[in-house]
Motif scaffolding. Structure first.
Motif, PDB file in Angstrom:
ATOM      1  N   ARG A 164       3.374  17.436   8.586  1.00  0.00           N
ATOM      2  CA  ARG A 164       4.728  17.818   8.179  1.00  0.00           C
ATOM      3  C   ARG A 164       5.336  16.788   7.222  1.00  0.00           C
ATOM      4  NH1 ARG A 164       9.031  18.441  12.845  1.00  0.00           N
ATOM      5  NH2 ARG A 164       8.762  16.183  12.832  1.00  0.00           N
ATOM      6  N   GLY A 165       5.024  15.487   7.436  1.00  0.00           N
ATOM      7  CA  GLY A 165       5.654  14.450   6.621  1.00  0.00           C
ATOM      8  C   GLY A 165       4.735  13.827   5.584  1.00  0.00           C
ATOM      9  N   MET A 166       3.578  14.434   5.356  1.00  0.00           N
ATOM     10  CA  MET A 166       2.587  13.813   4.481  1.00  0.00           C
ATOM     11  C   MET A 166       3.133  13.577   3.087  1.00  0.00           C
ATOM     12  SD  MET A 166      -1.342  14.988   3.846  1.00  0.00           S
ATOM     13  CE  MET A 166      -1.649  14.880   5.600  1.00  0.00           C
ATOM     14  N   SER A 167       3.941  14.497   2.579  1.00  0.00           N
ATOM     15  CA  SER A 167       4.433  14.387   1.214  1.00  0.00           C
ATOM     16  C   SER A 167       5.371  13.204   1.031  1.00  0.00           C
ATOM     17  CB  SER A 167       5.155  15.680   0.810  1.00  0.00           C
ATOM     18  OG  SER A 167       6.270  15.895   1.671  1.00  0.00           O
ATOM     19  N   SER A 168       5.941  12.703   2.133  1.00  0.00           N
ATOM     20  CA  SER A 168       6.876  11.588   2.013  1.00  0.00           C
ATOM     21  C   SER A 168       6.164  10.230   2.005  1.00  0.00           C
ATOM     22  CB  SER A 168       7.891  11.626   3.151  1.00  0.00           C
ATOM     23  OG  SER A 168       7.243  11.410   4.402  1.00  0.00           O
ATOM     24  N   VAL A 169       4.897  10.205   2.361  1.00  0.00           N
ATOM     25  CA  VAL A 169       4.146   8.941   2.387  1.00  0.00           C
ATOM     26  C   VAL A 169       3.359   8.832   1.095  1.00  0.00           C
ATOM     27  CG1 VAL A 169       2.382   7.607   3.578  1.00  0.00           C
ATOM     28  CG2 VAL A 169       4.003   8.980   4.891  1.00  0.00           C
ATOM     29  N   THR A 170       3.783   7.931   0.233  1.00  0.00           N
ATOM     30  CA  THR A 170       3.116   7.773  -1.068  1.00  0.00           C
ATOM     31  C   THR A 170       2.310   6.489  -1.162  1.00  0.00           C
ATOM     32  OG1 THR A 170       5.086   6.705  -1.992  1.00  0.00           O
ATOM     33  CG2 THR A 170       4.913   9.113  -2.237  1.00  0.00           C
ATOM     34  N   ILE A 171       2.556   5.561  -0.253  1.00  0.00           N
ATOM     35  CA  ILE A 171       1.814   4.296  -0.256  1.00  0.00           C
ATOM     36  C   ILE A 171       0.768   4.367   0.854  1.00  0.00           C
ATOM     37  CG2 ILE A 171       1.947   1.795  -0.083  1.00  0.00           C
ATOM     38  CD1 ILE A 171       3.489   2.983  -2.441  1.00  0.00           C
ATOM     39  N   PRO A 172      -0.518   4.317   0.510  1.00  0.00           N
ATOM     40  CA  PRO A 172      -1.561   4.407   1.532  1.00  0.00           C
ATOM     41  C   PRO A 172      -1.674   3.103   2.322  1.00  0.00           C
ATOM     42  CG  PRO A 172      -2.552   3.964  -0.599  1.00  0.00           C
ATOM     43  CD  PRO A 172      -1.084   4.178  -0.859  1.00  0.00           C
ATOM     44  N   PRO A 173      -2.288   3.149   3.502  1.00  0.00           N
ATOM     45  CA  PRO A 173      -2.527   1.910   4.260  1.00  0.00           C
ATOM     46  C   PRO A 173      -3.333   0.930   3.413  1.00  0.00           C
ATOM     47  CG  PRO A 173      -3.039   3.837   5.594  1.00  0.00           C
ATOM     48  CD  PRO A 173      -2.827   4.329   4.202  1.00  0.00           C
ATOM     49  N   PRO A 174      -2.890  -0.308   3.289  1.00  0.00           N
ATOM     50  CA  PRO A 174      -3.640  -1.266   2.471  1.00  0.00           C
ATOM     51  C   PRO A 174      -5.003  -1.565   3.093  1.00  0.00           C
ATOM     52  CG  PRO A 174      -1.868  -2.362   3.650  1.00  0.00           C
ATOM     53  CD  PRO A 174      -1.672  -0.892   3.862  1.00  0.00           C
ATOM     54  N   ALA A 175      -6.017  -1.667   2.248  1.00  0.00           N
ATOM     55  CA  ALA A 175      -7.382  -1.891   2.743  1.00  0.00           C
ATOM     56  C   ALA A 175      -7.478  -3.165   3.569  1.00  0.00           C
ATOM     57  CB  ALA A 175      -8.352  -1.936   1.563  1.00  0.00           C
ATOM     58  N   CYS A 176      -6.720  -4.187   3.178  1.00  0.00           N
ATOM     59  CA  CYS A 176      -6.797  -5.471   3.899  1.00  0.00           C
ATOM     60  C   CYS A 176      -6.332  -5.332   5.342  1.00  0.00           C
ATOM     61  CB  CYS A 176      -5.989  -6.534   3.175  1.00  0.00           C
ATOM     62  SG  CYS A 176      -4.215  -6.187   3.069  1.00  0.00           S
ATOM     63  N   MET A 177      -5.386  -4.391   5.587  1.00  0.00           N
ATOM     64  CA  MET A 177      -4.877  -4.199   6.931  1.00  0.00           C
ATOM     65  C   MET A 177      -5.836  -3.414   7.817  1.00  0.00           C
ATOM     66  SD  MET A 177      -1.965  -5.740   7.378  1.00  0.00           S
ATOM     67  CE  MET A 177      -2.817  -7.068   6.560  1.00  0.00           C
ATOM     68  N   LEU A 178      -6.873  -2.864   7.230  1.00  0.00           N
ATOM     69  CA  LEU A 178      -7.870  -2.128   8.000  1.00  0.00           C
ATOM     70  C   LEU A 178      -9.088  -2.999   8.307  1.00  0.00           C
ATOM     71  CD1 LEU A 178      -7.648   1.270   6.074  1.00  0.00           C
ATOM     72  CD2 LEU A 178      -6.363   0.504   8.087  1.00  0.00           C
ATOM     73  N   ARG A 179      -8.992  -4.267   7.942  1.00  0.00           N
ATOM     74  CA  ARG A 179     -10.045  -5.233   8.265  1.00  0.00           C
ATOM     75  C   ARG A 179      -9.522  -6.225   9.296  1.00  0.00           C
ATOM     76  NH1 ARG A 179     -10.382  -5.497   2.462  1.00  0.00           N
ATOM     77  NH2 ARG A 179      -9.390  -7.542   2.553  1.00  0.00           N
ATOM     78  N   PRO A 180     -10.416  -6.812  10.105  1.00  0.00           N
ATOM     79  CA  PRO A 180      -9.975  -7.823  11.072  1.00  0.00           C
ATOM     80  C   PRO A 180      -9.433  -9.069  10.357  1.00  0.00           C
ATOM     81  CG  PRO A 180     -12.197  -7.038  11.579  1.00  0.00           C
ATOM     82  CD  PRO A 180     -11.859  -6.515  10.228  1.00  0.00           C
ATOM     83  N   LEU A 181      -8.537  -9.754  11.026  1.00  0.00           N
ATOM     84  CA  LEU A 181      -8.023 -11.018  10.516  1.00  0.00           C
ATOM     85  C   LEU A 181      -9.141 -12.044  10.441  1.00  0.00           C
ATOM     86  CD1 LEU A 181      -5.677 -13.049   9.841  1.00  0.00           C
ATOM     87  CD2 LEU A 181      -5.511 -13.436  12.313  1.00  0.00           C
TER      88      LEU A 181
END
Length: 422
Positions: free
Chosen positions: A30-47
């Motif tokens: 329902r809200g997909m159109s409002s999200v224009t910035i994707p999750p940053p790749a760095c945040m999908l990797r471990p610290l």
């Protein structure tokens, strides 16, 4: 518990993830159109964070015991148990500072926070402030005081220089300040400044004495009560062994009288001691009222670091830092290096400064040592940039094995870094 109740609980436990997943999917569609910035790749990797030997002017490596304390499950910042821990911290600071001042606490922030807290609370716009500038910390205090509208006067020396009591007395008589600032441990030059008699001079001229001990507390002798220091602050990340982010500070009765009889409110709400004194249980009122959310994990770590200092004993800590520093100084001289502070009695035990060896690029040397030894040394800071390299061995890092490691890394850099043509 009846079996039927257990069965219903189990069924609900199975349904909740499914319902959450369906709800989440529906919301995303329902809200997909409002999200224009994707999750940053760095945040999908471990610290990832490398291990380094932090032999610079701070922060220093943190002992496992303090790391474990900081990693404990947090509690509410207004819980009774948290207030008990804060009371422990207050007592630990009183011991470390050697003072019985009631108005003793830890700031939620680095040493700069305590620096600004002191200035914002005891100085009002238009008042005279005298600042001893012999490195970056005097420069910072002068700028902060100027920004808040104080009339700033300075005593100035080149990095490594110190002020005599006669010079201080003369300046106090001339400028009649409400506050005089002095850095005890000037980490940008490696100088430990004499404090004896300065508090008496300030009181003679009806002036408060503010002292910065961020780089020196626990490593060099300092006695707030006996030396008549009105406001003393430090940071958590150096000889105190804790992570950065908390800053012990204490105010004398004279400082409190000035602070709580202002004509105007302090320029910062966050650093207003009217509120902070209540948050730390120092104002005599029965209840503590919410002011801000303190760094609970940081306070856990600070409490443990103060416990380590209390167990070791202040005098033993001072002696230990001096012995390791002397071992390091001799090793540096054996390598043919020149110490920046010539007078041994004025050398800061926690941070040693080396004059940049002739013909070498100091940035190349520091980069080589980091790359090949995973050791952090630093160059100068502020007015000492291009003049010195700095080695810090304090708290947990303060031992002869680490000093030997530092010397070996320097020897390797001297042998392998290219010298520039004269």
């Amino acid at each position: 518990m009846p079996r039927s109740v257990l069965s219903r609980c189990a069924l609900l436990a199975q349904q909740v993830p499914l319902e959450c997943a369906l709800s989440s999917k529906h919301c995303v569609q329902r809200g997909m159109s409002s999200v224009t910035i994707p999750p940053p790749a760095c945040m999908l990797r471990p610290l990832e964070a490398p291990f380094r030997y932090l032999f610079g002017p701070g922060p220093s490596n943190v002992p496992p015991r303090v790391l474990a304390a900081g990693g404990r499950p947090i509690i509410g910042h207004m819980h009774t148990e948290m207030f008990g821990i804060m009371d422990d911290i207050k007592k630990g600071i009183q011991y470390a500072f050697q003072t019985s001042n009631n108005m003793t606490l830890a700031m939620s922030g680095s040493g700069h926070t305590a620096m600004e807290c002191a200035l914002f609370n005891v100085v009002e716009a238009g008042e005279n402030v005298l600042v001893a500038v012999n490195g970056i910390w005097g420069e910072r205090v002068a700028e902060i005081a100027e920004r808040m509208g104080a009339k700033v006067h300075t005593l100035r020396k080149a990095p490594g220089g110190h002020f005599t009591n006669a010079e201080i007395d003369q300046a106090l008589a001339k400028h009649k300040p409400v506050l005089f600032f002095l850095t005890h441990g000037e980490s940008s030059s490696g100088l430990v400044h004499p404090v004896d008699g300065v508090g008496d001079l300030c009181h003679k001229h009806n002036c408060l004495l503010l002292v910065d001990s961020v780089a020196s507390l626990g490593a060099a002798p300092l006695l707030m009560g006996q030396q008549n220091i009105d406001i003393l602050y430090t940071g958590s990340q150096k000889a105190l062994n804790a992570p950065p982010g908390t800053a012990p500070i204490s105010f004398s009765e004279r400082a409190c009288h000035k602070m709580f009889n202002r004509k105007t409110k302090p320029v910062s709400y966050l650093l207003d001691m009217t509120h902070l004194s209540n948050y730390w249980g120092n104002d005599g009122k029965p209840d503590r009222i919410y002011h801000h959310t303190g760094p609970v994990s940081g306070f856990f770590a600070l409490r443990e670091s103060l416990a380590i200092l209390a167990e070791m004993g202040l005098e033993n800590s001072w002696k230990h830092h001096k012995e390791v520093a002397q071992y390091l100084w001799k090793g540096l001289e054996d390598l043919g290096l020149n110490l920046f502070i010539k007078d041994k009695d004025l050398r800061l035990p926690s941070v040693t400064t080396i004059a940049i060896p002739e013909g070498y690029n100091w940035k190349d040397m520091l980069a080589y040592i980091m790359k090949h030894h995973q050791i952090e040394f630093t160059g100068g800071l502020g007015p000492s940039v291009g003049m010195v390299m700095r080695i810090g061995l304090m708290g947990y890092n303060c031992n002869k094995a680490n000093a030997a490691m530092a010397l070996a890394a320097l020897e390797d850099a001297l042998r392998n870094c290219k010298k520039t043509k004269a």
